[in-house]
Design a protein around this motif. Structure first.
Motif, PDB file in Angstrom:
ATOM      1  N   MET A 151       0.766  -1.110  -0.030  1.00 26.57           N
ATOM      2  CA  MET A 151       0.085   0.386   0.172  1.00 26.57           C
ATOM      3  C   MET A 151       0.954   1.664   0.335  1.00 26.57           C
ATOM      4  O   MET A 151       1.679   1.097   0.479  1.00 26.57           O
ATOM      5  N   ALA A 152       1.169   2.212  -1.061  1.00 29.13           N
ATOM      6  CA  ALA A 152       1.164   3.641  -0.795  1.00 29.13           C
ATOM      7  C   ALA A 152       1.450   4.503   0.346  1.00 29.13           C
ATOM      8  O   ALA A 152      -0.374   3.952   0.498  1.00 29.13           O
ATOM      9  N   GLY A 153       1.475   5.115   0.587  1.00 28.41           N
ATOM     10  CA  GLY A 153       1.614   5.634   1.430  1.00 28.41           C
ATOM     11  C   GLY A 153       1.917   5.579   2.883  1.00 28.41           C
ATOM     12  O   GLY A 153       1.988   4.306   3.322  1.00 28.41           O
ATOM     13  N   ILE A 154       0.903   6.217   3.780  1.00 26.57           N
ATOM     14  CA  ILE A 154       1.305   6.063   5.246  1.00 26.57           C
ATOM     15  C   ILE A 154      -0.005   5.073   6.054  1.00 26.57           C
ATOM     16  O   ILE A 154      -1.094   4.782   5.134  1.00 26.57           O
ATOM     17  N   ARG A 155       0.624   4.224   7.117  1.00 28.83           N
ATOM     18  CA  ARG A 155      -0.624   3.672   7.304  1.00 28.83           C
ATOM     19  C   ARG A 155      -1.170   4.545   9.096  1.00 28.83           C
ATOM     20  O   ARG A 155      -0.806   5.572   9.156  1.00 28.83           O
ATOM     21  N   GLY A 156      -2.431   4.396   9.575  1.00 33.06           N
ATOM     22  CA  GLY A 156      -3.019   5.233  10.878  1.00 33.06           C
ATOM     23  C   GLY A 156      -3.468   4.245  11.451  1.00 33.06           C
ATOM     24  O   GLY A 156      -3.669   3.488  11.355  1.00 33.06           O
ATOM     25  N   LEU A 157      -2.133   4.435  12.824  1.00 33.97           N
ATOM     26  CA  LEU A 157      -2.666   3.763  13.881  1.00 33.97           C
ATOM     27  C   LEU A 157      -3.430   4.098  14.729  1.00 33.97           C
ATOM     28  O   LEU A 157      -3.189   6.044  15.341  1.00 33.97           O
ATOM     29  N   PHE A 158      -4.644   4.010  15.253  1.00 37.39           N
ATOM     30  CA  PHE A 158      -5.643   4.626  15.729  1.00 37.39           C
ATOM     31  C   PHE A 158      -6.002   4.097  16.697  1.00 37.39           C
ATOM     32  O   PHE A 158      -7.567   4.085  17.149  1.00 37.39           O
ATOM     33  N   ILE A 159      -5.502   3.212  17.182  1.00 37.79           N
ATOM     34  CA  ILE A 159      -6.198   2.247  18.721  1.00 37.79           C
ATOM     35  C   ILE A 159      -5.578   2.712  19.414  1.00 37.79           C
ATOM     36  O   ILE A 159      -4.180   3.764  19.307  1.00 37.79           O
ATOM     37  N   PRO A 160      -6.103   2.461  20.756  1.00 39.87           N
ATOM     38  CA  PRO A 160      -5.754   3.441  22.185  1.00 39.87           C
ATOM     39  C   PRO A 160      -4.213   2.252  22.281  1.00 39.87           C
ATOM     40  O   PRO A 160      -4.625   2.357  23.707  1.00 39.87           O
ATOM     41  N   GLY A 161      -3.816   1.659  21.618  1.00 37.59           N
ATOM     42  CA  GLY A 161      -2.784   1.234  22.575  1.00 37.59           C
ATOM     43  C   GLY A 161      -2.030   0.336  22.251  1.00 37.59           C
ATOM     44  O   GLY A 161      -3.182  -0.390  22.297  1.00 37.59           O
ATOM     45  N   PRO A 162      -1.141  -0.326  21.521  1.00 41.63           N
ATOM     46  CA  PRO A 162       0.387   0.770  20.914  1.00 41.63           C
ATOM     47  C   PRO A 162      -0.215   1.792  19.963  1.00 41.63           C
ATOM     48  O   PRO A 162      -0.578   2.088  19.368  1.00 41.63           O
ATOM     49  N   THR A 163       0.487   2.783  20.630  1.00 42.23           N
ATOM     50  CA  THR A 163       0.633   4.447  19.820  1.00 42.23           C
ATOM     51  C   THR A 163       2.000   4.505  19.290  1.00 42.23           C
ATOM     52  O   THR A 163       2.393   4.296  19.657  1.00 42.23           O
ATOM     53  N   ASN A 164       1.657   5.776  18.315  1.00 40.88           N
ATOM     54  CA  ASN A 164       3.000   6.063  17.696  1.00 40.88           C
ATOM     55  C   ASN A 164       3.780   6.522  18.464  1.00 40.88           C
ATOM     56  O   ASN A 164       3.820   6.984  19.457  1.00 40.88           O
ATOM     57  N   VAL A 165       5.041   5.657  18.105  1.00 42.15           N
ATOM     58  CA  VAL A 165       6.499   6.065  18.604  1.00 42.15           C
ATOM     59  C   VAL A 165       7.076   7.153  17.859  1.00 42.15           C
ATOM     60  O   VAL A 165       7.557   7.050  16.875  1.00 42.15           O
ATOM     61  N   PRO A 166       7.115   8.369  18.908  1.00 40.02           N
ATOM     62  CA  PRO A 166       8.213   9.869  17.871  1.00 40.02           C
ATOM     63  C   PRO A 166       9.838   9.130  17.528  1.00 40.02           C
ATOM     64  O   PRO A 166       9.369   8.020  18.104  1.00 40.02           O
ATOM     65  N   GLU A 167       9.735   9.747  16.941  1.00 35.21           N
ATOM     66  CA  GLU A 167      10.962   9.645  15.909  1.00 35.21           C
ATOM     67  C   GLU A 167      11.949   9.789  17.316  1.00 35.21           C
ATOM     68  O   GLU A 167      13.203   8.922  16.932  1.00 35.21           O
ATOM     69  N   PRO A 168      12.611  10.931  18.034  1.00 33.10           N
ATOM     70  CA  PRO A 168      13.487  10.976  18.756  1.00 33.10           C
ATOM     71  C   PRO A 168      13.287   9.720  19.868  1.00 33.10           C
ATOM     72  O   PRO A 168      14.217   9.722  20.813  1.00 33.10           O
ATOM     73  N   VAL A 169      12.252   8.786  20.357  1.00 36.72           N
ATOM     74  CA  VAL A 169      12.220   7.938  20.948  1.00 36.72           C
ATOM     75  C   VAL A 169      12.433   7.331  20.013  1.00 36.72           C
ATOM     76  O   VAL A 169      13.151   6.000  20.805  1.00 36.72           O
ATOM     77  N   ARG A 170      11.820   6.262  19.045  1.00 37.36           N
ATOM     78  CA  ARG A 170      12.608   5.382  18.496  1.00 37.36           C
ATOM     79  C   ARG A 170      14.469   5.526  17.712  1.00 37.36           C
ATOM     80  O   ARG A 170      14.989   4.948  18.485  1.00 37.36           O
ATOM     81  N   ARG A 171      14.906   7.011  17.940  1.00 40.32           N
ATOM     82  CA  ARG A 171      16.095   7.080  17.686  1.00 40.32           C
ATOM     83  C   ARG A 171      17.028   6.668  18.562  1.00 40.32           C
ATOM     84  O   ARG A 171      17.990   6.171  18.925  1.00 40.32           O
ATOM     85  N   ALA A 172      16.447   7.033  20.370  1.00 40.38           N
ATOM     86  CA  ALA A 172      16.547   7.114  21.234  1.00 40.38           C
ATOM     87  C   ALA A 172      17.156   5.502  21.626  1.00 40.38           C
ATOM     88  O   ALA A 172      18.250   5.222  22.012  1.00 40.38           O
ATOM     89  N   MET A 173      16.068   4.751  20.927  1.00 44.31           N
ATOM     90  CA  MET A 173      15.757   2.964  21.581  1.00 44.31           C
ATOM     91  C   MET A 173      17.125   2.614  20.606  1.00 44.31           C
ATOM     92  O   MET A 173      18.062   1.479  20.865  1.00 44.31           O
ATOM     93  N   ASP A 174      17.173   3.358  18.950  1.00 46.91           N
ATOM     94  CA  ASP A 174      18.276   2.660  17.993  1.00 46.91           C
ATOM     95  C   ASP A 174      19.915   2.924  17.982  1.00 46.91           C
ATOM     96  O   ASP A 174      20.653   3.859  18.025  1.00 46.91           O
TER      97      ASP A 174
END
Ligand SMILES: Cc1ncc(COP(=O)(O)O)c(C=O)c1O
Length: 396
Positions: free
Chosen positions: A1-24
């Protein structure tokens, strides 16, 4: 599927970039002499999220359910009585967990869509002259129904009846998104999870525990090992852990706490309220009903929405996922097939909410649900516009 997907469940929620980078990052030495320079300030700042000076924070590698288990096994003994209310799947599951641990649960059954029955709690506590009830359980935000409860009211019921029971709060889908005041409300154990307001993957139960509850732990006889507060206290005081800690998650948690504190907790709560209200305006414009029965119970992190009779919410959710890449929350247990849930918490803004609402409308139209295209999005836009302008003017 082209484009973004939408995560609108009440958790897990979107992980922001700074958080993802901090873990990597490369794996670290869990016993490095400088680890406490990282962990001790993290514990300190987490207390700010719980609004607690006096409490102690615990980080267990677990999901929220492990936090429930830690709360009861560290403070209670087999056969102890607890007071709880069942008004959704998560309040139900916590009761189930208590019963499986051999606790006697005085359970108040409420309609799903109502919140903690504060007056009933007060009556039951007043009648418990012998103080047989050792703990009172309250789910601050019932994720299955989108209902937020009055925790200050539960504290008031305890105080007015001079009841010494501990107050345990499930804040898995509220803490770090909706106001929570550990010390002010006299909460004894607060349970949060990493995958909702903290914007991390699932994998951490984050607890804050009062000194009163820690004192109870000394005599509590329920079995515990992995979740023992005592082992954590012994090692955490020097910045270490009794077993291998998930350090990458802690690095992510550091980034998430920084983001929350930088935005300011009150701003985080206001943002969640604003986005949640936008969703509620859309629901009203679709002529649909929230599961939450009254305004005072409306949740700012999740909305559970009843579909009109004759429509299957599972089919709707499947279609949203397969056709448009939009994940919505299922109706749980007795709400299955009847409601769908929109999670509106974590790393979220107007752009994302409007995109989800627009796609929900498309899905509703595809499924033949009688709504007017644009009605809900339009109502949300109008609300965001009105309140956004007001906010901007106030800030100038
Ligand atoms: C209010 C609430 N309590 C407890 C839990 C259980 O947490 P977990 O699934 O992280 O074990 C959840 C999960 O969604 C929840 O929403």
């Amino acid at each position: 599927m082209a484009g973004i997907r939408g995560l609108f469940i009440p958790g897990p929620t979107n992980v922001p970039e700074p958080v993802r980078r901090a873990m990597d990052i490369p794996m670290e030495d869990q016993r490095a002499p400088d680890l406490p320079d990282f962990t001790l300030p993290l514990f300190h700042d987490l207390k700010r999220i719980f609004k607690s000076e006096a409490g102690q924070v615990f980080l267990f590698p677990s999901s929220g359910t492990g936090g429930w288990e830690a709360a009861i096994t560290n403070t209670l003994s087999p056969g102890d009585k607890v007071l709880a209310a069942r008004f959704g799947q998560f309040s139900h599951l916590w009761i189930d967990l208590c019963q499986r641990h051999g606790l006697e649960v005085e359970s108040v059954d409420c309609e799903w869509g109502e919140g903690v029955p504060v007056e009933r709690y007060a009556d039951i506590l007043a009648a418990d002259q012998g103080h047989k009830i050792k703990a009172v359980l309250a789910c601050q935000n019932e994720t299955a129904t989108g209902v937020t409860s009055d925790i200050a009211g539960v504290r008031k019921a305890l105080d007015e009846t001079r009841h010494p029971a501990l107050l345990f709060v499930d804040g898995v889908s509220s803490i770090a998104s909706i106001d929570f005041q550990m010390d002010e409300w006299g909460v004894d154990v607060a349970v949060a999870g990493s995958q909702k307001g903290f914007m991390l993957p699932a994998g951490l139960a984050i607890l804050c525990v009062s000194q009163k509850a820690l004192a109870m732990a000394k005599d509590a006889k329920l079995h515990r090992c992995y979740f023992d507060f005592a082992d954590m206290i012994r090692t955490n005081k020097d910045g270490f852990f009794p077993y291998t800690p998930p350090l990458n998650m802690f690095r992510g948690l550091r980034a998430s706490v920084d983001m929350l504190l930088e935005e300011g907790l009150e701003n985080v709560f206001a943002r969640h309220h604003r986005l949640g209200e936008g969703v509620r305006r859309a629901v009203a414009a679709w002529n649909m009903k929230l599961c939450a029965k009254e305004k005072r119970w409306h949740s700012d992190t999740v909305s559970a929405i009843h579909l009109p009779d004759g429509f299957d919410s599972n089919a709707l959710i499947r279609h949203a996922y397969r056709r448009y890449g939009l994940s919505l929350g299922l109706g749980l247990a007795k709400l299955n097939g009847k409601v769908f849930r929109i999670g509106h918490l974590g790393d979220l803004n107007e752009l994302m909410v409007l995109s989800a609402l627009g796609t929900v409308e498309l899905v509703l139209r595809d499924q033949g649900v009688p709504i007017k295209a644009g009605s809900g999005v339009g109502a949300a836009i109008e609300y965001f516009h009105q309140t956004g302008t007001a906010l901007a003017v106030a800030a100038e």
